[in-house]
Write a protein that holds these residues in place. Structure first.
Motif, PDB file in Angstrom:
ATOM      1  N   ASP A 130     -49.729 -92.411 -18.601  1.00  0.00           N
ATOM      2  CA  ASP A 130     -49.925 -91.982 -17.208  1.00  0.00           C
ATOM      3  C   ASP A 130     -48.772 -91.103 -16.744  1.00  0.00           C
ATOM      4  N   TYR A 131     -47.546 -91.459 -17.130  1.00  0.00           N
ATOM      5  CA  TYR A 131     -46.377 -90.646 -16.765  1.00  0.00           C
ATOM      6  C   TYR A 131     -46.483 -89.260 -17.396  1.00  0.00           C
ATOM      7  N   ARG A 132     -46.904 -89.232 -18.648  1.00  0.00           N
ATOM      8  CA  ARG A 132     -47.048 -87.944 -19.350  1.00  0.00           C
ATOM      9  C   ARG A 132     -48.139 -87.096 -18.696  1.00  0.00           C
ATOM     10  N   ASN A 133     -49.221 -87.757 -18.281  1.00  0.00           N
ATOM     11  CA  ASN A 133     -50.324 -87.038 -17.629  1.00  0.00           C
ATOM     12  C   ASN A 133     -49.876 -86.435 -16.299  1.00  0.00           C
ATOM     13  N   VAL A 134     -49.148 -87.216 -15.507  1.00  0.00           N
ATOM     14  CA  VAL A 134     -48.645 -86.702 -14.227  1.00  0.00           C
ATOM     15  C   VAL A 134     -47.713 -85.515 -14.478  1.00  0.00           C
ATOM     16  N   ARG A 162     -46.881 -79.732 -14.269  1.00  0.00           N
ATOM     17  CA  ARG A 162     -46.254 -78.765 -15.196  1.00  0.00           C
ATOM     18  C   ARG A 162     -44.751 -78.994 -15.348  1.00  0.00           C
ATOM     19  N   LEU A 163     -44.404 -80.252 -15.554  1.00  0.00           N
ATOM     20  CA  LEU A 163     -43.016 -80.642 -15.769  1.00  0.00           C
ATOM     21  C   LEU A 163     -42.742 -80.553 -17.261  1.00  0.00           C
ATOM     22  N   GLY A 182     -39.631 -79.491 -20.569  1.00  0.00           N
ATOM     23  CA  GLY A 182     -38.247 -79.311 -20.987  1.00  0.00           C
ATOM     24  C   GLY A 182     -37.299 -80.324 -20.389  1.00  0.00           C
ATOM     25  N   PRO A 183     -36.129 -79.845 -19.954  1.00  0.00           N
ATOM     26  CA  PRO A 183     -35.118 -80.766 -19.409  1.00  0.00           C
ATOM     27  C   PRO A 183     -35.615 -81.552 -18.191  1.00  0.00           C
ATOM     28  N   ALA A 184     -36.428 -80.946 -17.358  1.00  0.00           N
ATOM     29  CA  ALA A 184     -36.942 -81.667 -16.184  1.00  0.00           C
ATOM     30  C   ALA A 184     -37.824 -82.834 -16.626  1.00  0.00           C
ATOM     31  N   PHE A 185     -38.654 -82.636 -17.646  1.00  0.00           N
ATOM     32  CA  PHE A 185     -39.491 -83.716 -18.182  1.00  0.00           C
ATOM     33  C   PHE A 185     -38.615 -84.841 -18.721  1.00  0.00           C
ATOM     34  N   PHE A 186     -37.547 -84.466 -19.416  1.00  0.00           N
ATOM     35  CA  PHE A 186     -36.639 -85.469 -19.968  1.00  0.00           C
ATOM     36  C   PHE A 186     -35.974 -86.284 -18.857  1.00  0.00           C
ATOM     37  N   TRP A 187     -35.392 -85.584 -17.866  1.00  0.00           N
ATOM     38  CA  TRP A 187     -34.630 -86.269 -16.811  1.00  0.00           C
ATOM     39  C   TRP A 187     -35.505 -87.047 -15.831  1.00  0.00           C
TER      40      TRP A 187
END
Length: 163
Positions: free
Chosen positions: A60-64, A69-70, A72-77
């Protein structure tokens, strides 16, 4: 994970004190060798728990993240690190306990200073009361370190981590 896990599992199962002769040969001094043994003892639960935490980021987190469109680094943090943090802190708690164990054992073998040397010296002097005091000290310091890391984990994970 498939590529690195076998390497981690082989290195993880090597007894910590078996690394001591190699580290003494490499560093040629007792203190850096002891630090290396402590590091090699405590790093595996941290790495393994971190890998499990990253692997278990909820879909669910990955889907959101994909919807907004999160990347790179923003997805990581914003996604990976907060989701994996409870696992990371669990690994840190295990690693702290193991490193405390390795400190005592390495100091017994290397000698000179420290609680491990104190216990070994007390044994050689047949002073069992000093050994008992040292063991209580080791236990209390280990408990305090665990509580400190658990508190840091609760603060960092905003209370989502179990104690």
């Amino acid at each position: 994970m498939r590529g690195l896990d076998p390497i981690f599992q082989v290195l993880r199962t090597v007894p910590p004190l078996a690394w001591l002769p190699l580290s003494l040969a490499a560093f040629r001094e007792a203190q850096p060798s002891a630090i290396f043994v402590i590091f090699i003892t405590s790093v595996w639960p941290i790495i393994i728990n971190t890998a499990v935490g990253v692997r278990n980021v909820p879909q669910d987190y990955r889907n959101v993240a994909a919807v907004i469109r999160l990347r790179g680094p923003a997805f990581f943090w914003k996604i990976v690190l907060p989701a994996a943090a409870p696992y990371i802190f669990t690994g840190l708690r295990i690693g702290i306990g193991l490193s405390w164990l390795a400190i005592v054992a390495a100091e017994m073998l290397i000698g000179g200073v420290g609680i491990g040397f104190f216990v070994w010296d007390a044994w050689n002097s047949s002073n069992l009361s000093d050994i008992i005091v040292a063991l209580v000290y080791v236990g209390l310091v280990g408990f305090a370190l665990d509580r400190i890391v658990a508190l840091a984990g609760r603060i960092a994970t905003r209370g989502t981590q179990e104690s």
